[in-house]
Design an enzyme around this catalytic site. Structure first.
Site, PDB file in Angstrom:
ATOM      1  N   LYS A   1     117.553  37.925  32.534  1.00 37.92           N
ATOM      2  CA  LYS A   1     118.472  36.915  31.977  1.00 37.92           C
ATOM      3  C   LYS A   1     117.837  36.185  30.796  1.00 37.92           C
ATOM      4  CE  LYS A   1     120.468  38.737  35.187  1.00 37.92           C
ATOM      5  NZ  LYS A   1     121.138  40.018  34.794  1.00 37.92           N
TER       6      LYS A   1
ATOM      7  N   ASP B   1     126.598  39.693  32.416  1.00 31.55           N
ATOM      8  CA  ASP B   1     126.637  39.403  33.843  1.00 31.55           C
ATOM      9  C   ASP B   1     125.758  38.188  34.153  1.00 31.55           C
ATOM     10  OD1 ASP B   1     125.637  41.050  36.934  1.00 31.55           O
ATOM     11  OD2 ASP B   1     127.304  39.696  36.522  1.00 31.55           O
ATOM     12  N   ASN B   2     126.025  37.511  35.262  1.00 28.79           N
ATOM     13  CA  ASN B   2     125.148  36.478  35.828  1.00 28.79           C
ATOM     14  C   ASN B   2     124.953  35.235  34.968  1.00 28.79           C
ATOM     15  OD1 ASN B   2     123.423  39.405  36.371  1.00 28.79           O
ATOM     16  ND2 ASN B   2     124.330  38.273  38.101  1.00 28.79           N
TER      17      ASN B   2
ATOM     18  N   GLU C   1     127.633  39.170  43.393  1.00 28.42           N
ATOM     19  CA  GLU C   1     127.934  40.413  44.115  1.00 28.42           C
ATOM     20  C   GLU C   1     127.668  40.287  45.623  1.00 28.42           C
ATOM     21  OE1 GLU C   1     126.157  40.237  41.355  1.00 28.42           O
ATOM     22  OE2 GLU C   1     124.191  41.140  41.526  1.00 28.42           O
TER      23      GLU C   1
ATOM     24  N   ASP D   1     122.960  43.111  31.399  1.00 30.50           N
ATOM     25  CA  ASP D   1     122.700  42.868  32.821  1.00 30.50           C
ATOM     26  C   ASP D   1     121.222  43.044  33.133  1.00 30.50           C
ATOM     27  OD1 ASP D   1     123.920  44.252  35.986  1.00 30.50           O
ATOM     28  OD2 ASP D   1     123.280  42.224  35.425  1.00 30.50           O
TER      29      ASP D   1
HETATM   30  C1  LIG Z   1     113.896  42.929  28.494  1.00 30.78           C
HETATM   31  N1  LIG Z   1     114.153  44.296  28.196  1.00 30.78           N
HETATM   32  C2  LIG Z   1     114.515  45.223  29.099  1.00 30.78           C
HETATM   33  N2  LIG Z   1     114.712  46.480  28.656  1.00 30.78           N
HETATM   34  C3  LIG Z   1     115.081  47.446  29.523  1.00 30.78           C
HETATM   35  N3  LIG Z   1     115.286  47.249  30.843  1.00 30.78           N
HETATM   36  C4  LIG Z   1     115.095  45.998  31.303  1.00 30.78           C
HETATM   37  C5  LIG Z   1     114.718  44.938  30.470  1.00 30.78           C
HETATM   38  N4  LIG Z   1     114.640  43.810  31.224  1.00 30.78           N
HETATM   39  C6  LIG Z   1     114.934  44.163  32.487  1.00 30.78           C
HETATM   40  N5  LIG Z   1     115.222  45.488  32.534  1.00 30.78           N
HETATM   41  C7  LIG Z   1     115.689  46.234  33.708  1.00 30.78           C
HETATM   42  O1  LIG Z   1     116.986  45.705  33.997  1.00 30.78           O
HETATM   43  C8  LIG Z   1     117.091  45.392  35.386  1.00 30.78           C
HETATM   44  C9  LIG Z   1     116.957  43.919  35.561  1.00 30.78           C
HETATM   45  C10 LIG Z   1     117.966  43.191  35.979  1.00 30.78           C
HETATM   46  C11 LIG Z   1     117.791  41.722  36.185  1.00 30.78           C
HETATM   47  N6  LIG Z   1     118.911  41.259  36.983  1.00 30.78           N
HETATM   48  C12 LIG Z   1     118.753  40.210  37.766  1.00 30.78           C
HETATM   49  O2  LIG Z   1     117.700  39.572  37.799  1.00 30.78           O
HETATM   50  C13 LIG Z   1     119.879  39.854  38.651  1.00 30.78           C
HETATM   51  C14 LIG Z   1     119.611  38.973  39.707  1.00 30.78           C
HETATM   52  C15 LIG Z   1     120.627  38.605  40.588  1.00 30.78           C
HETATM   53  C16 LIG Z   1     120.329  37.687  41.673  1.00 30.78           C
HETATM   54  C17 LIG Z   1     121.186  36.620  41.959  1.00 30.78           C
HETATM   55  C18 LIG Z   1     120.902  35.738  43.005  1.00 30.78           C
HETATM   56  C19 LIG Z   1     119.757  35.928  43.774  1.00 30.78           C
HETATM   57  F1  LIG Z   1     119.487  35.098  44.806  1.00 30.78           F
HETATM   58  C20 LIG Z   1     118.895  36.990  43.497  1.00 30.78           C
HETATM   59  C21 LIG Z   1     119.181  37.870  42.457  1.00 30.78           C
HETATM   60  C22 LIG Z   1     121.919  39.131  40.442  1.00 30.78           C
HETATM   61  C23 LIG Z   1     122.180  40.017  39.381  1.00 30.78           C
HETATM   62  O3  LIG Z   1     123.423  40.549  39.197  1.00 30.78           O
HETATM   63  C24 LIG Z   1     121.173  40.372  38.472  1.00 30.78           C
HETATM   64  O4  LIG Z   1     121.495  41.213  37.437  1.00 30.78           O
HETATM   65  C25 LIG Z   1     115.953  46.137  36.036  1.00 30.78           C
HETATM   66  O5  LIG Z   1     116.342  47.473  36.290  1.00 30.78           O
HETATM   67  C26 LIG Z   1     114.875  46.057  34.966  1.00 30.78           C
HETATM   68  O6  LIG Z   1     113.908  47.077  35.102  1.00 30.78           O
HETATM   69 MG   LIG Z   2     123.629  41.394  37.246  1.00 27.90          MG
END
Ligand SMILES: CNc1ncnc2c1ncn2[C@@H]1O[C@H](/C=C/CNC(=O)c2cc(-c3ccc(F)cc3)cc(O)c2O)[C@@H](O)[C@H]1O
Ligand SMILES: [Mg+2]
Length: 214
Positions: free
Chosen positions: A144, A169-170, A199, A141
């Protein structure tokens, strides 16, 4: 200075949820995000599918990529039986700080371990650092565009075994097209899509469940 969205979500948990009660932490976050301020938690509708996959599997070792505020870590952690462990990776220190508080408020600090850092850096070190052999269940999650690289890295590091279940997810919104193509085409996986909604909205989204065939 203004508080951040995760900090406001944490305050709602601390003000409204019952300490040590994961169910109340989950319902407070869902109510807050549906009625006051949207946040990218897997949410209650997709969360119900997540719950059923976890309950059926009853995993002992779980990996989550992307903790954010800790909502899905609490959702998964509350279903794990004694001795089972969830490792959740989060590279944003501000989000990690909030997630630690949410996980602790739910009383799951002995079941859920938050590891601060990037998945790409940590996945190759999980075996030597945490004595992990293979994972039973993995929840993706995080960013993406990082899903595909990380599932390949997990294969390379031999952290998957016959029957390991990956749930992403997503896969529709925002979407992970390269990941979907890979798990659906690869003979290494048996993959299926669970249609749901983004969500707290009426937009379509869903979860992809992929079983590693080894
Ligand atoms: C790449 N390696 C990585 N290692 C460790 N942590 C990482 C990470 N990448 C990202 N993260 C962390 O995960 C999380 C990122 C999640 C990205 N999720 C989304 O973009 C997302 C985005 C939407 C979304 C959907 C529609 C919309 F209009 C706007 C947003 C819905 C979701 O359920 C999502 O999960 C943050 O906490 C970030 O700091
Ligand atoms: Mg998500």
């Amino acid at each position: 200075t203004r508080t951040t969205r995760p900090q406001r979500l944490l305050k709602a948990v601390q003000d409204r949820a019952i300490r040590g009660n994961p169910k109340s932490v989950i319902s407070v976050i869902d109510h807050y995000c549906r009625n006051q301020e949207w946040a990218m938690n897997v949410g209650d509708e997709k969360g119900f599918i997540l719950d059923s996959v976890v309950s059926e599997l009853n995993p002992q070792t779980v990996l989550e990529l992307g903790t954010y505020c800790g909502y899905s870590a609490v959702r998964i952690g509350r279903l794990l039986h004694s001795g089972a462990r969830l490792l959740t990776l989060e590279f944003n220190p501000d989000y990690a700080a909030v997630a630690r508080e949410v996980i602790s408020w739910a009383g799951l600090e002995n079941t859920v371990q938050l590891v601060e850092g990037a998945s790409g850096d940590w996945i190759p070190r999980l075996r030597e650092h945490f004595g992990i052999h293979t994972f039973d269940f993995i929840f993706l999650d995080h960013w993406k565009e990082g899903y595909l690289a990380d599932i390949k890295l997990l294969e390379e590091c031999r952290l998957l075994r016959k029957g390991t279940v990956l749930l992403a997810d997503n896969v529709v919104c925002p979407g992970a097209p390269d990941y979907l193509e890979y798990v659906r085409k690869s003979p290494l996986y048996d993959s299926r899509y669970f249609k749901s909604h983004l969500e707290y909205t009426k937009a379509e989204d869903g979860l992809e469940k992929s079983v590693y065939l080894g």
